[in-house]
Scaffold this motif. Structure first.
Motif, PDB file in Angstrom:
ATOM      1  N   MET A   1       0.823  -1.221   0.000  1.00 23.38           N
ATOM      2  CA  MET A   1       0.000   0.000   0.000  1.00 23.38           C
ATOM      3  C   MET A   1       0.856   1.271   0.000  1.00 23.38           C
ATOM      4  O   MET A   1       0.538   2.239  -0.673  1.00 23.38           O
ATOM      5  N   VAL A   3       4.930   2.561  -0.465  1.00 20.59           N
ATOM      6  CA  VAL A   3       6.344   2.271  -0.738  1.00 20.59           C
ATOM      7  C   VAL A   3       7.103   3.597  -0.757  1.00 20.59           C
ATOM      8  O   VAL A   3       6.841   4.459  -1.595  1.00 20.59           O
ATOM      9  N   THR A  23       8.321   0.025   3.411  1.00 24.00           N
ATOM     10  CA  THR A  23       7.160  -0.536   2.724  1.00 24.00           C
ATOM     11  C   THR A  23       6.110  -0.901   3.765  1.00 24.00           C
ATOM     12  O   THR A  23       6.454  -1.468   4.804  1.00 24.00           O
ATOM     13  N   VAL A  24       4.891  -0.533   3.503  1.00 27.29           N
ATOM     14  CA  VAL A  24       3.799  -0.891   4.416  1.00 27.29           C
ATOM     15  C   VAL A  24       2.740  -1.641   3.617  1.00 27.29           C
ATOM     16  O   VAL A  24       2.204  -1.124   2.633  1.00 27.29           O
ATOM     17  N   GLU A  25       2.461  -2.863   4.036  1.00 22.33           N
ATOM     18  CA  GLU A  25       1.436  -3.666   3.362  1.00 22.33           C
ATOM     19  C   GLU A  25       0.052  -3.167   3.719  1.00 22.33           C
ATOM     20  O   GLU A  25      -0.156  -2.604   4.796  1.00 22.33           O
ATOM     21  N   LYS A  26      -0.887  -3.450   2.829  1.00 27.07           N
ATOM     22  CA  LYS A  26      -2.276  -3.064   3.083  1.00 27.07           C
ATOM     23  C   LYS A  26      -2.769  -3.673   4.399  1.00 27.07           C
ATOM     24  O   LYS A  26      -2.508  -4.848   4.681  1.00 27.07           O
ATOM     25  N   LYS A  28      -1.850  -2.978   7.399  1.00 31.97           N
ATOM     26  CA  LYS A  28      -0.880  -3.038   8.506  1.00 31.97           C
ATOM     27  C   LYS A  28      -0.799  -1.707   9.251  1.00 31.97           C
ATOM     28  O   LYS A  28      -1.091  -0.639   8.698  1.00 31.97           O
ATOM     29  N   GLN A 162      -7.073   5.792   1.590  1.00 34.69           N
ATOM     30  CA  GLN A 162      -6.495   4.435   1.551  1.00 34.69           C
ATOM     31  C   GLN A 162      -5.657   4.188   2.798  1.00 34.69           C
ATOM     32  O   GLN A 162      -5.478   3.045   3.219  1.00 34.69           O
ATOM     33  N   THR A 194      -5.041   0.705   6.876  1.00 34.53           N
ATOM     34  CA  THR A 194      -3.586   0.846   6.838  1.00 34.53           C
ATOM     35  C   THR A 194      -3.222   2.137   7.558  1.00 34.53           C
ATOM     36  O   THR A 194      -3.782   3.194   7.246  1.00 34.53           O
ATOM     37  N   ASP A 210       1.815  -3.615  13.932  1.00 35.36           N
ATOM     38  CA  ASP A 210       2.398  -4.802  13.309  1.00 35.36           C
ATOM     39  C   ASP A 210       3.905  -4.643  13.245  1.00 35.36           C
ATOM     40  O   ASP A 210       4.640  -5.610  13.342  1.00 35.36           O
ATOM     41  N   GLU A 211       4.315  -3.389  13.053  1.00 33.65           N
ATOM     42  CA  GLU A 211       5.747  -3.107  12.947  1.00 33.65           C
ATOM     43  C   GLU A 211       6.052  -1.797  13.649  1.00 33.65           C
ATOM     44  O   GLU A 211       5.268  -0.845  13.567  1.00 33.65           O
TER      45      GLU A 211
END
Ligand code: ADP
Length: 246
Positions: A1, A3, A23-26, A28, A162, A194, A210-211
């Motif tokens: 989602m 970068v 980078t963060v994933e959708k 997260k 988003q 996100t 998550d991180e």
């Protein structure tokens, strides 16, 4: 989602971000921690082009801006990037002459040209979601700091972002009001939003992230799960920072 690649930001001679990639994933939740002045807010503001990076690129969803060739990033692209994000600030920045409901409807009606009736219905539903169904017609001055910040969250969500960006959302609040804002943020995270959150609330980071990213002097020193970063930090700088908090 999200970068972010090799992001640099300079304010004149001051080199504030020195090559940040992330980078963060959708879905997260990333929490950014670090000492004051390490560039956390600047990074967040670069993510929605409130600050223009000096170098590097930012991608959110489908929208990618490359700042390496500065000057070629046009205003329409910046507006597209900004529409991908909802931002919640330390100071709530609500319009003082508008009610909670009007504050939440304003963006959808004036910027997105949404039909006022559906914008109103959505605003009522969002204010209900953040626990303010009984405060729709209150003006900011009639609300506590925690309530104002929850209006701020509803207002950001009303634009259907988003990604939600939070810049120390509870730092200006009296301690007894912090929990109600963090609770709303946690619910949002559990719904799959996100999120990138700059905060000093380590319990929130442990519970919801998550991180966790530790920044110092314009670089990401280390990142990992809350468990890794808080209990087994690899870097001495991280260890020192965490010790100061105890
Ligand atoms: P943090 O959020 O980690 O406290 P900031 O991103 O707010 O750090 O600030 C990082 C550095 O950039 C600080 O030295 C700050 O003074 C500087 N800075 C931030 N914004 C500006 C600006 N608009 N003009 C000049 N310097 C700035």
């Amino acid at each position: 989602m999200i970068v972010i690649s090799n992001l640099h930001k300079r304010f004149g001679d001051l080199h504030v971000l020195k090559g940040v990639s992330l980078t963060v994933e959708k879905g997260k939740v990333v929490v950014i921690i670090g000492p004051s002045g390490s560039g956390k807010t600047t990074l967040l503001r670069c993510l929605n082009a409130l600050e223009l990076p000096t170098e590097g690129s930012v991608q959110i969803g489908e929208v990618k801006l490359d700042f390496s060739a500065r000057g070629r990033v046009d205003k329409a692209e910046i507006a597209r990037l900004r529409r991908q994000t909802g931002m919640v600030f330390q100071s709530y920045n609500l319009f003082p002459h508008m009610t909670a409901l009007q504050n939440v409807m304003e963006g959808p009606v004036t910027v997105k040209k949404e039909n006022p009736d559906s914008a109103r219905a959505k605003a009522v539903s969002l204010l209900t979601k953040v626990g303010l169904a009984d405060k729709l017609d209150h003006y900011p001055a009639q609300l506590s700091g925690g309530q104002q910040q929850r209006v701020g969250i509803a207002r950001a969500l009303a634009m259907d972002p988003q990604v939600m960006l939070f810049d120390e959302p509870t730092s200006a609040l009296d301690p007894e009001l912090v929990g109600e804002v963090l609770k709303v943020m946690k619910e949002l995270a559990l719904e799959g939003m996100t999120m990138v959150v700059v905060t000093h609330e380590m319990a929130f980071a442990r519970d919801v992230a998550d991180e966790v990213i530790f920044m110092d002097q314009g670089v990401i020193v280390e990142h990992g799960t809350p468990e890794q970063l808080f209990t087994r930090p690899r870097e001495e700088r991280t260890r020192q920072f965490l010790q100061l908090l105890q």
